[in-house]
Design a protein around this motif. Structure first.
Motif, short mmCIF file in Angstrom:
data_model
loop_
_atom_site.label_atom_id
_atom_site.label_comp_id
_atom_site.label_asym_id
_atom_site.label_seq_id
_atom_site.Cartn_x
_atom_site.Cartn_y
_atom_site.Cartn_z
N THR B 196 0.80 -1.22 0.00
CA THR B 196 0.00 0.00 0.00
C THR B 196 0.84 1.28 0.00
O THR B 196 0.29 2.37 0.03
CB THR B 196 -0.96 0.02 1.20
N SER B 197 2.16 1.11 -0.02
CA SER B 197 3.00 2.31 -0.10
C SER B 197 2.87 2.90 -1.52
O SER B 197 3.15 4.07 -1.75
CB SER B 197 4.46 1.98 0.21
N LYS B 198 2.46 2.05 -2.46
CA LYS B 198 2.33 2.49 -3.85
C LYS B 198 0.97 3.18 -4.09
O LYS B 198 0.08 3.13 -3.27
CB LYS B 198 2.49 1.29 -4.79
N GLN B 199 0.85 3.77 -5.26
CA GLN B 199 -0.40 4.39 -5.70
C GLN B 199 -1.47 3.32 -5.88
O GLN B 199 -1.15 2.17 -6.18
CB GLN B 199 -0.16 5.06 -7.06
N PRO B 200 -2.74 3.70 -5.69
CA PRO B 200 -3.81 2.74 -6.00
C PRO B 200 -3.75 2.29 -7.46
O PRO B 200 -3.39 3.09 -8.33
CB PRO B 200 -5.10 3.52 -5.72
N ILE B 201 -4.07 1.02 -7.70
CA ILE B 201 -4.01 0.47 -9.06
C ILE B 201 -5.17 1.04 -9.91
O ILE B 201 -6.27 1.26 -9.41
CB ILE B 201 -4.04 -1.08 -9.03
N SER B 202 -4.88 1.29 -11.20
CA SER B 202 -5.91 1.83 -12.10
C SER B 202 -6.84 0.72 -12.60
O SER B 202 -6.38 -0.36 -12.96
CB SER B 202 -5.24 2.49 -13.31
N VAL B 203 -8.12 1.04 -12.62
CA VAL B 203 -9.14 0.12 -13.12
C VAL B 203 -9.71 0.73 -14.39
O VAL B 203 -10.23 1.85 -14.36
CB VAL B 203 -10.25 -0.09 -12.07
N VAL B 204 -9.61 0.00 -15.51
CA VAL B 204 -10.04 0.56 -16.79
C VAL B 204 -10.99 -0.38 -17.52
O VAL B 204 -11.03 -1.58 -17.25
CB VAL B 204 -8.83 0.87 -17.71
N SER B 205 -11.76 0.19 -18.43
CA SER B 205 -12.65 -0.61 -19.29
C SER B 205 -12.89 0.17 -20.58
O SER B 205 -12.98 1.41 -20.56
CB SER B 205 -13.96 -0.89 -18.56
N ALA B 206 -12.99 -0.56 -21.70
CA ALA B 206 -13.16 0.11 -23.00
C ALA B 206 -14.53 0.78 -23.09
O ALA B 206 -15.55 0.15 -22.82
CB ALA B 206 -13.01 -0.93 -24.12
N ALA B 207 -14.53 2.08 -23.49
CA ALA B 207 -15.80 2.80 -23.66
C ALA B 207 -16.50 2.32 -24.92
O ALA B 207 -15.82 2.00 -25.90
CB ALA B 207 -15.55 4.30 -23.72
N PRO B 208 -17.83 2.27 -24.96
CA PRO B 208 -18.71 2.55 -23.83
C PRO B 208 -18.67 1.41 -22.80
O PRO B 208 -18.81 0.24 -23.16
CB PRO B 208 -20.09 2.64 -24.47
N PHE B 209 -18.50 1.80 -21.52
CA PHE B 209 -18.42 0.81 -20.43
C PHE B 209 -19.65 0.93 -19.53
O PHE B 209 -20.35 1.95 -19.55
CB PHE B 209 -17.14 1.01 -19.61
N TYR B 210 -19.89 -0.09 -18.73
CA TYR B 210 -21.03 -0.12 -17.80
C TYR B 210 -20.96 1.10 -16.89
O TYR B 210 -19.95 1.34 -16.22
CB TYR B 210 -20.99 -1.43 -17.00
N SER B 211 -22.05 1.88 -16.88
CA SER B 211 -22.07 3.18 -16.19
C SER B 211 -21.77 3.11 -14.69
O SER B 211 -21.34 4.09 -14.10
CB SER B 211 -23.44 3.83 -16.38
N SER B 212 -21.97 1.96 -14.07
CA SER B 212 -21.73 1.87 -12.63
C SER B 212 -20.26 1.63 -12.28
O SER B 212 -19.86 1.84 -11.13
CB SER B 212 -22.57 0.76 -12.02
N TYR B 213 -19.46 1.17 -13.25
CA TYR B 213 -18.04 0.87 -12.93
C TYR B 213 -17.32 2.05 -12.27
O TYR B 213 -16.69 1.87 -11.21
CB TYR B 213 -17.27 0.44 -14.19
N PRO B 214 -17.35 3.27 -12.87
CA PRO B 214 -16.61 4.37 -12.25
C PRO B 214 -17.12 4.68 -10.83
O PRO B 214 -16.32 4.88 -9.92
CB PRO B 214 -16.88 5.56 -13.17
#
Lengths: 469, 469
Positions: B196-214
């Motif tokens: 956890t000393s590092k930055q939070p990991i990025s979570v990505v999905s190809a647009a158009p993506f499910y609106s609830s993900y973000p």
């Protein structure tokens, strides 16, 4: 054209009619018998299943860290090799016959299986039937702030609180959750300041506090809130959330806020504020109260809890949390919980029932605390908290506290009480998880009768002579 | 001592015996008739309740932000004043008679009520009965990594996947969740680096993506993971989690990973990978697959989803998340989901059933997509994605995609498609929530027949002449 009536009568003699009538009787009786035997077979199968479950809990109880430690114990390791339920059950049976003392008694969790007895006696009044086409939609009551709240469940929550007199539900929003655990997190989300440029708000509770609070608060490393530890030692001049668990888990005492600061937001966790555990001294009326069926009726498997919330905005934010976390709460379990709560209320108001749900619970808890205090006295190596009695508005008489957990202390030279009991094959939760020292352990008082009986028997046999097994 | 047999026979003449026998017949028949009329009365009550629910959904549908906007609309505001279910139902009835065009059609959510038809037809095979004493404990199967997983449910999940051929369950851990939403969060928790000393990991999905993900990723401002946006534009040289929704929500296309980086961890959201929506082209075998009953069988109200997980450590961490988040998952809903999945499998294997569950779903989806394409053609103001057909291993023939959502585009000078449709009292979700522009909207194809019929009728009537109401 056709045979005349008189002719037919002659043709069908009385004997014929009698034979026909008796054949019809026989067929009707048979169809009934078949239906009843099917229902009986179903009942027997279910009972066998329940009996089987009884066996696992006796040996394993859980799979969490505490229990994993216990599997380093030889006899538990022997059992753990067999993973199929049938193999497990057989193993226990063999073990009990060969070495009855080697059975591991797991009282780490507050698994409320004690109440099975009552619900078996209650029968069909608490049975739920859900057809396949029911409750397909996400939505329950779109006119409500909490749009996934089943109106039937909300109605029974209000009725039971009114009957018991433990909480005011007038002008309160009910938010349903997947257990009160989810509602705890929903409350933190709703109460944390929205200005995220600031530090996360501190969440505190007076030690000994419920062991899951620090874990639930910090496991996602939220930027909105963080665990702040023992409320007795919190003295920073900043906003904070204080959790008041009353009666307290683990020690059973009645609690009030302890932080002497300004800007405190209070959350009351009232999982155990029911007449089987404690005198109902007043109808509580705070901003945010948490309840759960796990500890009130014993239905932990339904994962249903509820919050009574004064402020509409807070109720809306809690609803939003649950929407983003799980898009609502199981309708099946809400409908089942409604039926269960109704059965509890009915058992209190219907004078035809010999023993109400709360009377049943109270009787068992009184008996168990007496057994436990006797065992502690016989052993001489432990101590327990002492409680004063108080006037209970529900029973309309003075009554004593009989908490759902025993906060047991090892006396003398026993330093690590959890390890000491584990060596005697009794699994409990160490005081260190509750913000206290390892001289203490928390012991569940809500297990099945057989398990609890084994526990007090074994405890009373641990004396200064036998303390090293 | 007693009357002799012959004497008794004389006393009880044949006539007497006949009368007695016929009386017995009558009483047995009556008791049967009473039992059947009780069951019929229950059925009628239930049907009336379902009919009532139908009314609310027609008008309100939901209460979330999108829908709140809609209540600024005059006719919705009129309805919103009446909060009791009965008042609401009456209101709708009146409204339909007086101004049929003013009914608001809410297709914002993918509420899968379309499937009610099938489940009503299925009858008792999908009905669950849970006695009050069952499932009190927190624990389901302590020999399993996921200790709150009901073995019956796990068995039916494996059976259905094998039958459909959409996912490999051999040597896979099943983790049950309160909907796949909870499993999504559990997956992020389990896959995020523990350092956890590092930055939070990025979570990505190809647009158009499910609106609830973000929203689901960021609402708690976790220090473990954060939303990283459209996977097509992600090009940082660091670990990431990529969500692959296939068929995709909102546009229905089959998806593969798109990030061209190293250190990517993949999560496959397969909520719609079922034969009623898409050809089953292969048995998927990835590290982590998510499924849900909401979209496979239509039981959104149960809040049951499951993950198939290759790695034991990941399954254990996901289980830990659910333990800390909700201490397990409703047993009632797991048992109900088991019964429902069994009924689906049985409908496919039992040749006596005229139409299997997937055939029913496929037939309705095919029909609805035809109706929608016809309406779009008639209107001339919209466009829809075009799909190519593919070989379906389940149906053993080429078949087309019929997604659960229509990704509708407003053509010409209509800029804000969601607003445009809202002015025509059709509630949809704007493309902006899916990482695309406001020319697009997502429309649920899974609503009740009546609602869907009203929708296509109204859509076909919106032409360049009538576009401003």
């Amino acid at each position: 054209m056709a045979m005349g009536f008189n002719k037919m009568l002659r043709f069908l003699s009385l004997k014929h009619l009698l034979m026909f009538s008796m054949a019809l009787n026989l067929s009707l009786l048979l169809s009934r018998l078949i239906a009843e035997s099917e229902s009986l077979r179903f009942k027997i199968q279910k009972d066998e299943k329940s009996q089987e479950n009884d066996h696992y809990c006796l040996v394993w109880g859980t799979r969490d860290n505490t229990c994993d430690t216990s599997t380093s114990d030889q006899s538990a390791a022997q059992v753990s090799k067999n993973t199929s339920p049938a193999a497990l059950a057989e193993d226990v049976e063999v073990e009990k016959v060969i070495q009855p003392d080697s059975v591991i008694i797991n009282l780490d969790h507050g698994d409320p299986t004690m109440y099975e007895q009552f619900w078996k006696k209650t029968g069909e009044k608490a049975t739920i039937v859900i057809p396949g086409w029911q409750s397909l939609s996400y939505f329950s009551d779109i006119s409500n702030v909490c749009w996934f709240l089943e109106p039937e469940f909300a109605g029974e929550v209000r009725r039971l609180h009114k009957l018991v007199g433990n909480a005011n539900t007038d002008d309160r929003h009910i938010v349903v959750g997947t257990g009160s655990t989810q509602l705890y997190m929903a409350a933190l989300y709703a109460l944390a300041p929205t200005d995220t440029s600031k530090q996360p708000i501190s969440v505190v509770s007076a030690a000994p506090f419920y062991s899951s609070y620090p874990l639930m608060t910090d496991f996602l490393k939220s930027g909105l809130y963080k665990w702040g530890g023992d409320a007795y030692t919190f003295n920073r001049e900043e906003p904070y959330i204080e959790l008041i668990t009353s009666p307290n888990n683990p020690d059973g005492f009645t609690r009030k806020p302890v932080v002497n600061g300004t800007g405190g937001i209070l959350v009351h966790d009232l999982a155990y504020y029911w007449p089987q555990y404690t005198p109902i001294t007043s109808q509580l009326d705070h901003e945010l109260l948490l309840f759960t069926v796990s500890k009130s009726t014993g239905h932990a498997g339904t994962r249903i809890g509820w919050a009574l919330v004064k402020d509409k905005d807070i109720a809306q934010k809690m609803t939003k949390f649950i929407e983003l976390n799980t898009i609502g709460v199981s309708k099946d379990s809400q409908l089942r919980a409604a039926k269960i709560l109704r059965a509890v209320s009915d058992s209190c108001t219907d004078s035809a029932d010999s023993e109400s749900f709360f009377e049943f619970g109270r009787r068992l808890m009184t008996q168990r605390w007496k057994q436990l205090r006797d065992a502690v006295r016989t052993s001489g190596l432990f101590s327990l908290p002492e409680f004063t009695s108080d006037f209970c508005n529900y029973y309309e008489k003075y009554s004593e506290l009989h908490p759902a957990f025993a906060w047991l202390r090892c006396e003398g030279d026993i330093e690590d009480c959890e390890k000491f009991l584990r060596d005697h094959k009794i699994i409990t939760r160490s005081g260190k998880h509750f913000g206290r020292d390892i001289k203490f352990v928390r012991v569940s008082m809500l297990d099945r009768e057989k398990n609890f009986g084994l526990f007090v028997e074994r405890l009373s046999n641990i004396t200064s002579e036998t303390k090293f097994p």
